[in-house]
Every structure is written in structure tokens, then in C-alpha cells.
Design an enzyme around this catalytic site. Structure first.
Site, PDB file in Angstrom:
ATOM      1  N   HIS A 156       0.829  -1.210   0.000  1.00 15.28           N
ATOM      2  CA  HIS A 156       0.000   0.000   0.000  1.00 15.28           C
ATOM      3  C   HIS A 156       0.868   1.267   0.000  1.00 15.28           C
ATOM      4  CE1 HIS A 156      -3.691   2.321   1.170  1.00 15.28           C
ATOM      5  NE2 HIS A 156      -2.780   3.131   1.688  1.00 15.28           N
ATOM      6  N   GLU A 157       1.777   1.339   0.944  1.00 21.85           N
ATOM      7  CA  GLU A 157       2.602   2.555   1.036  1.00 21.85           C
ATOM      8  C   GLU A 157       3.523   2.678  -0.180  1.00 21.85           C
ATOM      9  OE1 GLU A 157       1.625   4.662   3.105  1.00 21.85           O
ATOM     10  OE2 GLU A 157       0.495   3.347   4.449  1.00 21.85           O
ATOM     11  N   HIS A 204       1.712   4.445  -2.907  1.00 19.62           N
ATOM     12  CA  HIS A 204       1.767   5.913  -2.758  1.00 19.62           C
ATOM     13  C   HIS A 204       3.112   6.448  -3.274  1.00 19.62           C
ATOM     14  CE1 HIS A 204      -1.910   6.691  -0.543  1.00 19.62           C
ATOM     15  NE2 HIS A 204      -1.619   5.818   0.412  1.00 19.62           N
ATOM     16  N   GLU A 227      -5.027   7.381  -2.905  1.00 22.50           N
ATOM     17  CA  GLU A 227      -5.549   6.084  -2.445  1.00 22.50           C
ATOM     18  C   GLU A 227      -5.815   5.162  -3.621  1.00 22.50           C
ATOM     19  OE1 GLU A 227      -6.104   4.515   0.813  1.00 22.50           O
ATOM     20  OE2 GLU A 227      -4.608   6.084   0.984  1.00 22.50           O
TER      21      GLU A 227
END
Ligand code: ZN
Length: 500
Positions: A264-265, A268, A294
Site C-alpha cells: 500500500h505505502e 503511494h 488512495e
């Protein structure tokens, strides 16, 4: 570049450098700082933030804007120059409309609120948090009133996180999602359940980190332009075009935390690292908005990282690292386990099928609070009612209910919807990427992500924050925000897993 624009550009870039220094202090605070450093650090961040605000709202800035706006017609509307002037003008108008005394009141109350919220949550007692929350909501209403007239008071709050988005539009999107997702979750709950017990075995923490790093390197996360540290509340932060950092949290007894948190990170960070160099060092040099950000973190975490194709490529590596823990788990069982749907109390632990329902609940309550049809003291009760209605579960205490998230103590009303909008946008972008590259699933099955990343760079990342989200989604996908791709994605994926 004219003389006026050069001066403007230089000033904006200087302010951006100061903003980055606050991000570095924030990263240090959350990753490295000794406990007792907190008070000094809060003051230092406060001081620099005030200096930034003064520079952004100064008469000099107003004059610089007027100077460059005189030449606006000489710029192509899609140019860097035009986008930067528009962005800074909007920011200037927003920031100068709010009296400095109100900004200070909000800062003071939210820093107090954080302590109250921590205490209330640890004692599971909403009444401890209620007075300061009431005060913050009052201040937020005052903040919103600085921007009157508006169609809906909540539009003002939303605009801070998702520029240009309107309450009426988000409500429409959520109405569509709610109906479909409540129905899907209901059907899943009536089907034979999948097992996920193996995810809670003991997994060596170093090996967990090693696996995450291996995967995101394949995604294209460049270690010479980033790094990963551990932090209790993982986040991503950007200090420059060649420095986009991530953090993660590892749980020895739950495999998902570090693994999907890392994907997830990294999503980003890959977005941030893909923004063109020319935009870097300005307010255009980041991802476009919270929802777009997101959309990227969720794309890598869920659409890619929780897909069957992905695990065809990576399950052998995981079983090499954890042969004992996964000895009785074949690929199919593993895939189903990491995608298990189970309505739960806690948003951050929610699966893909139930996540948006947590968000809708929060947005509905926020809107009622700002429409003044809900009293703060009634929050815990209505929270529990809605949990029962949407998810079929009810918290036993406020700690697992209304007090679970930090956002309201920060005064961040209007933030939550961006998480769900990000899910919707992620599926639209994924559909588009597949239409233009039909070979993507096969490539992912081989652990290859170069063409997906290149497509995202060319189509989305290249715009940085030049356009507002409503405009950007059309440029990327050719249509306005649309819930159908996400609903289809959920129905197909979970239909297959649960045999619906
Ligand atoms: Zn995120």
C-alpha cells in the site's frame, strides 16, 4: 518564461522547500524521535507552519499573483505556468479568507483534542472526548462559514481534501455503492466460509520485511530514491523527486499487516516518484489528491497484490521463506484466505468488500453533525445503529466504535470519503489500463510490472497535481467518476471466491 513568472516561480519553490522541512520533522517525529522530544518538536513544527502560512498569505504573494495573472492569457491552459498560477490562486484565496485567530484556535483545540481522544479511547468512554469534539465541530463550522455562500456546508470541508468534489455527488456515489456492497456482504455471509487461520501463525518479522521489500522492488520502487522504516502508524512521505519514503508495521502473528501495508505505502511512493521532474519542488509536484493517491495505493495493494495472478508469481517465494507455517496451505487456499470477507468493527482492518461501508457510516455522521441534525452526545448510539444496519456487527465499547479513528480529533472532517472514492477510482483506472494492455494479468502472473507502471506514469503520474480530481479522472479514463467498474470488480472477485 517572463520576468514576473520567474519571480513567482522562485518564491513558490522557496516556500515548498520550507514545507518539505516540516515533512522531514514529521517523519523524524513518527520514526526516530525519543518520547520526550515531543513537546519541542510540536513547537518547532508549529513555528515553521506559521512562517509558511505567513508567506503564503502575505501581501507580497498577493502582488506576485496579480502580476502573473495579468499574463495568464499568454499561457496554454494545460501548461505548467497556467496550472501553477491557478493552484496558488486557489490556495491564497482559501487561506486569506480564514482569520489568523481562527487558525490558531483550531490548532490549539486539535492539539488538546489529541490527548483527550487518546484518554477517551483507552478508557473506552466517549464522554471524555465529547466536550472537545463539540468545540472542534463548532470551530470547523466557523471555518466553513468563511467560505459562504456554498451549496452545502460539507462542500467546504471536502474541498480541502478532494478539491472540487461536491457533497451531492459523493452522496450519489455512496448510495450506489451502499446498495451493492450491503447486498454482496449479505450473500457472502450466507455462503460457506473460507479459512484464514494460517495467517495468524508465527512469522519471523525480518523475513516478513524481506518479502515485502522483494515485492515492491519488483513493483518498481527504487531503493536509491526511497527507504523503508518501521512506524506504529504507517505512512508515506515525500521530500523530493528522488526521495519518497515509506514506513511499515510488522505483526509477528498476522502476516497481512506488514505485507499489504508495504504494498500500500509503496503504491503511494511509486506515484510520487513518477511525477515529472519539472513539477517537482512546487505544489504541482505530488499526487493529485487524497482519492487519487488512495487509488494508487489500493491498486498495488488490492487489485494487484490481492489478485490470483500475483500470487501465482509470488507464492513460491513466500513458501520458501515460511515453509513450515504454510506447509498445509496451497495457493488456492492462500488466495482465498487473504481475501476473506468478515464484517468487523475496525475500519483499518476491513476487507475489500466491507471497507467502503465503514467510510459511508462516518461520512453520513459528519454530514448530520454539520447539518446540525445530530447532537455530538448522540454519536455513540447512532454509530452502533449504523454498524448493525451496514455490517451486522455492533461494538461493545466506544473504543472499538466511535472512538477508533484519530481524524475527528485532528479536525479532519471531509477526509474519510476520499478513502472510498480512491477505491472507486482505482477500479476505473485498472479497467482502462487493461483495455489498453490486455496482457497485464499474464505479466503480473510472471511477476512483471513494468508495463503497468509505465502506463500509469504516462497516463496519470505525468500530470502531478496540475488538475483537480474531477477533471483528472476524465483525462485519465475518458469519463467522470463511475462506481460500475468497482462494483463489477467486487462482484466478480468475491463471486468466484465464495461461489455466489
Ligand atoms: Zn493510503
Amino acid at each position: 518564461m517572463t520576468k514576473a513568472f520567474k519571480v513567482f516561480d522562485k518564491t513558490i519553490r522557496e516556500i515548498q522547500d520550507i514545507i518539505v522541512s516540516v515533512s522531514i520533522m514529521g517523519w523524524d517525529q513518527r520514526v526516530n524521535m525519543p518520547v520526550k522530544g515531543a513537546a519541542d518538536r510540536a513547537r518547532q513544527i508549529g513555528t515553521i507552519s506559521r512562517l509558511i502560512h505567513e508567506k503564503q498569505t502575505s501581501q507580497e504573494m498577493g502582488q506576485l499573483l496579480e502580476d502573473v495573472e495579468k499574463e495568464m492569457e499568454s499561457h496554454d491552459p494545460d501548461s505548467y505556468e497556467a496550472a501553477l498560477i491557478k493552484k496558488v490562486r486557489k490556495q491564497f484565496d482559501k487561506k486569506t479568507k480564514v482569520p489568523a485567530s481562527l487558525v490558531a484556535d483550531i490548532a490549539k483545540s486539535t492539539s488538546e483534542a489529541n490527548q483527550q481522544w487518546i484518554k477517551a479511547r483507552s478508557e473506552s468512554d466517549f464522554s471524555i472526548f465529547e466536550p472537545i469534539l463539540t468545540k472542534i465541530i463548532g470551530l470547523s463550522k466557523e471555518y466553513a462559514s468563511c467560505f459562504a455562500p456554498y451549496d452545502h456546508v460539507y462542500d467546504v470541508l471536502l474541498d480541502d481534501f478532494e478539491p472540487g468534489f461536491k457533497t451531492i455527488e459523493v452522496k450519489r456515489i455512496f448510495d450506489e455503492l451502499r446498495k451493492e456492497q450491503v447486498e454482496l456482504v449479505q450473500k457472502i455471509s450466507e455462503s460457506p466460509q473460507v479459512r484464514d487461520d494460517f495467517l495468524y501463525r508465527t512469522y519471523d518479522m525480518q523475513k516478513q520485511l524481506e518479502f515485502g521489500k522483494h515485492v515492491i522492488e519488483k513493483f518498481g520502487y527504487d531503493w536509491s530514491r526511497g527507504r523503508q522504516d518501521e512506524a506504529p502508524h504507517p505512512f508515506q512521505t515525500t521530500f523530493g523527486i528522488n526521495d519518497a519514503r515509506i514506513t511499515t508495521r510488522v505483526d509477528e502473528n498476522f502476516l497481512n499487516t506488514a505485507m499489504f501495508g508495504t504494498f500500500h505505502e509503496a503504491g503511494h511512493a511509486i506515484y510520487e516518484l513518477g511525477v515529472p521532474k519539472k513539477l517537482s519542488g512546487t505544489p504541482l509536484g505530488n499526487g493529485a489528491s487524497n482519492a487519487f493517491h488512495e487509488s494508487q495505493s489500493r491498486l498495488w495493494e488490492n487489485i494487484v497484490g490481492r489478485s490470483y495472478d500475483f500470487w501465482v508469481a509470488f507464492y513460491p517465494k513466500l513458501t520458501d521463506l515460511f515453509p513450515e507455517q504454510l506447509s498445509d496451505v496451497d495457493l488456492d487456499t492462500f488466495y482465498k484466505g487473504i481475501n476473506k470477507v468478515s464484517p468487523s468493527l475496525i475500519r483499518v482492518e476491513a476487507d475489500e468488500a466491507t471497507y467502503n461501508l465503514h467510510i459511508m457510516l462516518r461520512m453520513e455522521l459528519e454530514i448530520l453533525l454539520f447539518e446540525e441534525t445530530l447532537e455530538v452526545c448522540d454519536l455513540p448510539e447512532i454509530w452502533n445503529e449504523k454498524m448493525r444496519e451496514y455490517l451486522g456487527v455492533v461494538p461493545q465499547g466506544d473504543d472499538n466504535g466511535v472512538l477508533q479513528d484519530i481524524h475527528w480529533s485532528l479536525g479532519a472532517f471531509g477526509y474519510f470519503p476520499t478513502y472510498a472514492l480512491g477505491n472507486v477510482v482505482s477500479a476505473q483506472i485498472w479497467d482502462m489500463a487493461n483495455n489498453e494492455n490486455p496482457g497485464l494479468p499474464d505479466q503480473i502472473g510472471k511477476g512483471e510490472f513494468d508495463s503497468l507502471r509505465a502506463w500509469l506514469e504516462d497516463t496519470l503520474y505525468t500530470h502531478g497535481a496540475k488538475y483537480e480530481p474531477v477533471d483528472l479522472i476524465k483525462r485519465v479514463t475518458g469519463e467522470a467518476i463511475n462506481t460500475k467498474p468497482f462494483i463489477n470488480y467486487l462482484n466478480e472477485k468475491f463471486g468466484r471466491i465464495y461461489g455466489l
